[in-house]
Design an enzyme around this catalytic site. Structure first.
Site, PDB file in Angstrom:
ATOM      1  CG  ASP A 424      -1.797   1.186   1.341  1.00 23.08           C
ATOM      2  OD1 ASP A 424      -2.630   1.367   0.439  1.00 23.08           O
ATOM      3  OD2 ASP A 424      -1.665   1.955   2.312  1.00 23.08           O
ATOM      4  CD  GLU A 476      -2.464   2.447  -3.407  1.00 25.59           C
ATOM      5  OE1 GLU A 476      -3.511   3.089  -3.554  1.00 25.59           O
ATOM      6  OE2 GLU A 476      -1.847   2.410  -2.325  1.00 25.59           O
TER       7      GLU A 476
END
EC number: 2.4.1.18
Length: 744
Positions: A424, A476
């Site tokens: 993330d 990401e």
């Protein structure tokens, strides 16, 4: 022999008394004070059994006890109270091999236990060296709480060893329901200069709740959850829980196949899931059965779980982690989560995990200022705080912190057989000026790149790929940082894949427009093919795109319900045909109307509507055809797997391209993004013969109008689009047609 006379004695006419050697106390007052304060750095040098000129001195910490004895060979030897809850006596046993402590409490039971302060440290010098170097890839084997069983002369001893890194603490004590959370029975010892504190506590086993009472360098005393807790209380409670595992895995064949698989050259269709709101009220084991059935029927290859590491606030969706080594207790035990993964593997479904190494919350009972100093977080607020999210940023340049995170990645892969990590917020890690305005500090070269974070990410990927071939790491990453998916040996970050945020933004923006306006924005739908092979991409329509007023795939589409459903089906067919793997968030696979909320389940009742049910059926067929067609996945990462047929027909909003498989297969994908029917749209093709219509999103089974090509199109000797032959294709409004080339 008398001692020397004191002249003062003679002056007063007194006869000097014989001088005797004054015996040392059984416990030095300084040690008593430090033990009472919880700040003794090595309580094991005081407590336990130690050599004495008259035998062995035994010292025991038992606050609130009425009487304490030491049982040796069936004989009880009483200990004297020397203050502050410490009892001591010299036993006439020069070589005391084993004993038990017998404790009587006022009005309570008599407790017989082994002495935890007799046991050697559970970490060796090599462990401490590797931790200091940031190279202990199995950190969870030595830190945290580990149930143990020892064999002694007086019988087996069961208990739990505790170890925690807190280098600047003045003292650390294990507290828990085993001592009524008093914090005065299990002080820990500091192991040299390593910063690690350790103690073994007998008769503490699985299920025991505990924390560390840390006397910080700042003078504050804070009870912290274990950074390496393997289980936790159910939030909002915050204690760590001692746990072991007796789970027997059944997925050896799955893991063996994974080792020999190249994910970039394999089909990957990912269903993104938030476990708490998929079907609320289910535990890990129930979720395993129902989710596996659903995903297998829909044809996905993988599920990707929003973070399951423990987090106190459900509204964070799991992205504010407080226990990185513990699956959330909301759905069961760690072994229940093991069973979840095992069951999905048995159903042929891979499990990816959303992982959050970029930042952590400020809760003082967790990682924040763990030893009274910025320990896990960077000490400079310009690097150590993420202002947008109100969180701390890890100090990626500190060996022990980097080790904590890299080992955590291996932990999930090895302890829970996770098949990949989606990392993330990578962009927030890479840039020192990320969302900071003017308040940021350049790196040593004057640039904005976070060199420590870059080194961490490279190490992470190198370690994972070396130890576990076939496991994927997915970034990401929303910027144009070069080489995210290139090997570290050529200067890349080493990820397997990267989310294609540009494709997502451009595609959703294009299809949200009324078809009559799309021709003026044709570049939005074609631009992604300019850079499609610059990285190894995943095309994401994730949870982030269906919250905070953004709408859903259904509500973004213009027109009436029939047009919306057609638009969703066409979008998904375009997504599945585009180079790259694909990820779709739950609910979007049947065109859910409402935005997602973690507080409620999906609107499964919408499947009673033929249009929504048709989208679900289309997704099932998309996955079925995709998995059976190597042209759609075997050459995602090379331009040789793709060729344009028509990229410039903006007036009719048509796109067409070819996908080539490493097995020699060819598929033509044609898209009509206009609101008009193109009954005989001519498409140039590279091979003469009958092309099979393997997918048509306007099929009646999907809720469409049924415009199609009767399952086949036949080429004519008419050159078109620079191809030697061509065929006419019927294209319904907002539709996609896939055609498989004839095989020789």
């Amino acid at each position: 022999m008398s001692g020397p006379e004191d002249p003062a004695d003679r002056r007063h006419g007194e006869v000097p008394a014989p001088r005797r050697d004054i015996p040392r106390p059984l416990v030095e007052r300084r040690d008593l004070m430090l033990l009472a304060a919880g700040t003794h750095r090595d309580p094991h040098t005081v407590l336990g059994a130690h050599p004495h000129p008259d035998g062995t001195v035994v010292r025991v910490l038992r606050p609130h006890a009425a009487k304490v004895s030491v049982r040796v060979g069936g004989v009880d030897h009483p200990l004297d109270s020397v203050g502050y809850g410490v009892f001591a006596a010299v036993l006439p046993h020069p070589e005391l091999m084993d004993y038990r402590i017998v404790t009587e409490y006022p009005g309570g039971p008599t407790v017989i236990a082994a002495d935890g302060f007799r046991f050697l440290p559970t970490l060796g010098e090599l462990d401490l060296h590797l931790i200091g170097e940031g190279r202990h890839e199995h950190l969870w084997h030595v830190l945290g709480a580990h149930p143990r069983r020892y064999t002694t002369l007086d019988g087996p001893v069961s208990g739990t060893s505790f170890a925690v890194w807190a280098p600047n603490a003045r003292g650390v004590t294990v507290i828990g329901d085993f001592d009524g959370w008093s914090g005065n029975t299990a002080p820990m010892r500091a192991l040299g200069t390593s910063g690690v504190w350790e103690v073994f506590v007998p008769d503490v086993g699985s299920g025991t709740k505990y924390k560390y009472r840390v006397h910080g360098a700042d003078g504050r005393v804070v009870d912290h959850a274990d950074p390496l807790a393997f289980a936790t209380e159910l939030p909002p409670a915050t204690a760590s829980v001692v746990t072991g595992s007796d789970y027997t895995w059944q997925d050896a064949q799955w893991l063996e196949r994974r080792r020999s698989t190249d994910p970039t050259r394999s089909p990957m269709s990912v269903y993104e899931v938030h476990l708490g709101s998929w079907r609320p009220g289910l535990g890990y084991r129930e979720l395993a059965e129902q989710l596996a059935d659903y995903v297998r029927a829909a044809g996905y290859t993988h599920v990707e779980l929003l973070p399951v590491a423990e987090h106190p606030f459900g509204g964070s969706w799991g992205y504010q982690v407080t226990s990185y080594y513990a699956p959330t207790a909301r759905f069961g035990s760690p072994d229940d989560f093991r069973a979840f993964v095992d069951h999905l593997h048995g159903a042929g479904i891979g499990v990816l995990l959303d992982w959050v190494p970029a930042h952590f919350p400020r809760d003082e009972w967790a990682l924040a200022r763990f030893d009274g100093t910025p320990l896990y977080e960077h000490p400079d607020p310009r690097r150590g705080e993420q202002l947008d999210w109100g969180t701390y940023v890890f100090d990626f340049g500190r060996n022990e912190v980097r080790n904590f995170l890299v080992a955590n990645a291996r932990f999930w892969i090895e302890e829970f057989h996770i098949d990949g990590l989606r990392v993330d917020a990578v962009a927030s890690m890479l840039y020192l000026d990320y969302s900071r305005g003017e308040n940021w500090e350049p790196n040593i070269h004057g640039g904005r790149e976070n060199l420590e974070a870059v080194a961490f990410l490279r190490e992470l990927n190198d370690v994972v790929h070396r130890a576990h071939p076939g496991v994927v790491t997915i970034a990401e990453e929303s910027t144009t940082w070069p080489g995210v998916t290139r090997g570290t040996e050529v200067g890349g970050l080493g990820f397997t894949m990267k989310w294609n945020m540009g494709w997502m933004h451009d595609t959703l923006g294009f299809l949200a427009r009324d078809p009559i306006h799309r021709s003026w924005h044709h570049n939005e739908i074609t631009f992604s093919l300019v850079y499609a092979w610059s990285e190894n991409y995943v095309l994401p329509i994730s949870h982030d795109e269906v919250v905070h007023g953004k709408g859903t795939l259904w509500t973004r589409m213009p027109g009436d319900d029939f047009a919306k459903a057609a638009g969703v089906r066409a979008l998904l067919a375009y997504m599945w045909a585009h180079p790259g793997k694909q990820l779709l968030f739950m609910g979007q696979d049947f065109g859910q109307f409402r935005e997602w909320s973690h507080d409620r389940g999906l609107d499964w009742g919408e499947l009673d509507n033929p249009l929504h049910r048709g989208i679900a059926t289309a997704v099932r067929d998309l996955n079925r055809v995709y998995r059976a067609t190597p042209a759609l996945w075997s050459q995602d990462t090379t331009p040789g797997g793709y060729a344009w047929i028509e990229a410039d027909d903006r007036d009719r909003n048509v796109l067409a391209f070819l996908r080539y498989g490493s097995d020699g297969s060819t598929v033509a994908c044609v898209f009509n993004f206009s609101g008009a029917l193109h009954g005989e749209y001519r498409v140039g093709l590279p091979i003469a013969g009958e092309w099979t219509e393997i997918l048509n999103t306007d099929a009646a089974d999907y809720g469409g109008s049924g415009v199609g090509n009767y399952g086949v199109v036949r080429t004519e000797e008419i050159p078109w689009h620079g191809r030697p032959v061509s065929a006419t294709v019927a294209l319904a409004p907002n539709s996609a047609v896939w055609l498989a080339a004839p095989r020789a």
